[in-house]
Design an enzyme around this catalytic site. Structure first.
Site, mmCIF file in Angstrom:
data_model
loop_
_atom_site.group_PDB
_atom_site.id
_atom_site.type_symbol
_atom_site.label_atom_id
_atom_site.label_comp_id
_atom_site.label_asym_id
_atom_site.label_seq_id
_atom_site.Cartn_x
_atom_site.Cartn_y
_atom_site.Cartn_z
ATOM 1 N N ASP A 414 0.875 -1.174 0.000
ATOM 2 C CA ASP A 414 0.000 0.000 0.000
ATOM 3 C C ASP A 414 0.909 1.220 0.000
ATOM 4 O O ASP A 414 1.543 1.545 1.005
ATOM 5 C CB ASP A 414 -0.898 -0.015 1.247
ATOM 6 C CG ASP A 414 -1.888 1.132 1.286
ATOM 7 O OD1 ASP A 414 -1.722 2.102 0.509
ATOM 8 O OD2 ASP A 414 -2.827 1.085 2.103
ATOM 9 N N HIS A 415 0.961 1.902 -1.144
ATOM 10 C CA HIS A 415 1.925 2.999 -1.307
ATOM 11 C C HIS A 415 1.581 4.210 -0.449
ATOM 12 O O HIS A 415 2.401 5.115 -0.289
ATOM 13 C CB HIS A 415 2.009 3.404 -2.777
ATOM 14 C CG HIS A 415 3.387 3.776 -3.213
ATOM 15 N ND1 HIS A 415 4.411 4.046 -2.334
ATOM 16 C CD2 HIS A 415 3.927 3.948 -4.453
ATOM 17 C CE1 HIS A 415 5.502 4.361 -3.002
ATOM 18 N NE2 HIS A 415 5.246 4.292 -4.287
ATOM 19 N N ARG A 416 0.378 4.254 0.110
ATOM 20 C CA ARG A 416 0.049 5.339 1.035
ATOM 21 C C ARG A 416 0.819 5.189 2.337
ATOM 22 O O ARG A 416 1.119 6.180 3.016
ATOM 23 C CB ARG A 416 -1.450 5.350 1.347
ATOM 24 C CG ARG A 416 -2.383 5.549 0.164
ATOM 25 C CD ARG A 416 -3.832 5.328 0.560
ATOM 26 N NE ARG A 416 -4.034 3.987 1.121
ATOM 27 C CZ ARG A 416 -5.190 3.577 1.661
ATOM 28 N NH1 ARG A 416 -6.219 4.408 1.731
ATOM 29 N NH2 ARG A 416 -5.306 2.352 2.133
#
Length: 442
Positions: A414-416
């Site tokens: 999850d790049h967040r």
């Protein structure tokens, strides 16, 4: 006094479930501990036990009924010395009148009609709207939930053609699934221009499959399959995925596995490659804590231990039993727990605490010959490791071309919550642990 059996909350987050199967019938005598029904949640099918003694006087919710809210009365038991017939009569009408007052909502249309009568006789057909919505049937009131009536009006379904499976024969939302659209839609849209309303009846419910005349059979989705579809759609829509892949040499791990299994044979333990990879992922997460996180909007949750959710295929879907604190357990302990959890998963006997939670996931499709794939993150987790098959490949060993057993592993992040550099460091650490597996037993 009659005893009401209510839809139980089988997990802290359960709001509704499917009454999959009744294990008793009306007239049966039950005692505390007897199994009454099988309740299907979004993840598992669990048994509902009796806690009182008596005779089952009435079953109010038919088996196979979806979306039964927690707390709904599903059956009535006559207590000791009580007449089953009298116990049955009292609760029977309770479900139907409770929701009926809403069916009077169309009444104002009748009040408006006289005012329009002088203007246009065409207003006369308007009572057909409440009829198709389920308020009348040959002068009698149709038993249907407010939601079922609204959906029927929107989809052009004539409730008179349906048989209700809800309490007391009430038509519920599930009864509308797969029902053909009728002539109700034109009447429900606009009386002055019936021709223009015909196209409005064409669209079906969201996600409906067009019928192209191909022979087919539609199977009603289980609660589990609906949940899988919803959660994976949300994950792909809300979590920006980044994928990182490494090739890992397995020869040292396979050699160690053989040695460990020889020493564990007397204890009845047999390590699988997957057991060792679960341990490797957990240790890697402990060494790279920036990847052992969940994104929470305005907070980042940093986990203090690595609980690994392991994807297990079961009839009708997929479930992820959890090895808690996998980094702190021996591989033999992981193997034993995993065997027990997988067996319970296939039988639908997992308890909520055994599949809810987890800080990261692992999905292994190597046993099916899949060389490489990407997996969808299981929210609210921040990553999942996808494991491909170990296979003989040309590989550089000590600066020379050789044949080695190699697998591809792909991390979805999850790049967040996880930067690419941190994800890359986790993949590097995972690779080093697998290629030098003595670090897993230290």
């Amino acid at each position: 006094m009659p005893i009401e059996l209510k839809m139980p909350a089988l997990s802290p987050t359960m709001e509704e479930g499917t009454l999959a199967k009744w294990l008793v019938k009306e007239g049966d005598t039950v005692k505390s501990g007897d199994l009454l029904a099988e309740i299907e949640t979004d993840k598992a099918t669990m048994e509902f036990e009796a806690i009182d003694e008596g005779v089952v006087s009435q079953i109010l919710v038919a088996e196979g009924t979806d979306n039964v809210k927690v707390g709904t009365v599903i059956a009535v038991i006559a207590g000791e010395g009580e007449d089953a017939g009298s116990a049955k009569a009292a609760p029977a009408p309770a479900p139907a009148p409770a929701a009926e007052p809403k069916t009077e909502a169309p009444a104002p249309a009748k009040d408006v009609a006289p005012a329009q009568a002088g203007a246009a006789p065409a207003s006369a057909p308007t009572p057909a709207v409440p009829a198709s919505a389920g308020t009348t049937k040959d002068g009698d009131r149709i038993k249907a939930s407010p939601l079922a009536k609204r959906l029927a009006a929107e989809q052009g379904i004539d409730l008179k053609s349906l048989t209700g499976t809800g309490p007391g024969g009430r038509i519920v939302k599930a009864d509308l699934e797969g029902a053909p659209a009728g002539a109700a839609a034109p009447a429900a849209t606009a009386a002055p221009a019936p021709a223009a309303t015909a196209p409005a009846a064409a669209p079906a419910t969201a996600g409906a499959i067009p019928d192209f005349g191909i022979p087919h059979e539609d199977e009603k989705l289980s609660g589990m399959r609906k949940t899988i579809a919803r959660r994976l759609t949300e994950s792909m829509q809300q979590s920006p995925h980044i994928y990182l892949t490494v090739d890992i040499r397995l020869d040292a791990l396979l050699k160690l596995r053989g040695e460990l299994n020889a020493s564990l044979e007397s204890r009845g333990v047999k390590l699988s490659v997957n057991d060792m990879l679960i341990k490797a992922l957990a240790v890697a997460l402990e060494r790279v804590p920036a990847c052992n996180v969940s994104f929470g909007g305005d907070v980042m949750r940093q986990y203090k231990r690595a609980d690994i959710s392991v994807a297990v295929s079961i009839p009708g879907g997929l479930i992820t039993p959890i090895i808690t604190d996998a980094g702190g357990k021996s591989m033999s302990k992981i193997s034993t727990e995993m065997s027990e959890l997988a067996a319970k998963a296939k039988e639908g006997k997992l308890q909520p605490n055994e599949y809810q939670g987890g800080t990261a996931s692992i999905s292994n499709m190597g046993m099916m010959g899949i060389k490489q794939f990407t997996a969808v993150i299981n929210p609210p987790q921040g990553m999942i490791m996808a494991i491909g098959a170990g296979e003989k490949r040309p590989y550089i060993v000590d600066d020379a071309l050789a044949i080695a057993t190699v697998m591809s592993a792909t991390g979805s992040f999850d790049h967040r919550a996880i930067d690419g550099a941190d994800g890359a460091l986790l993949m590097k650490t995972f690779k080093e642990l697998v290629e030098n597996p003595l670090g897993l037993v230290a």
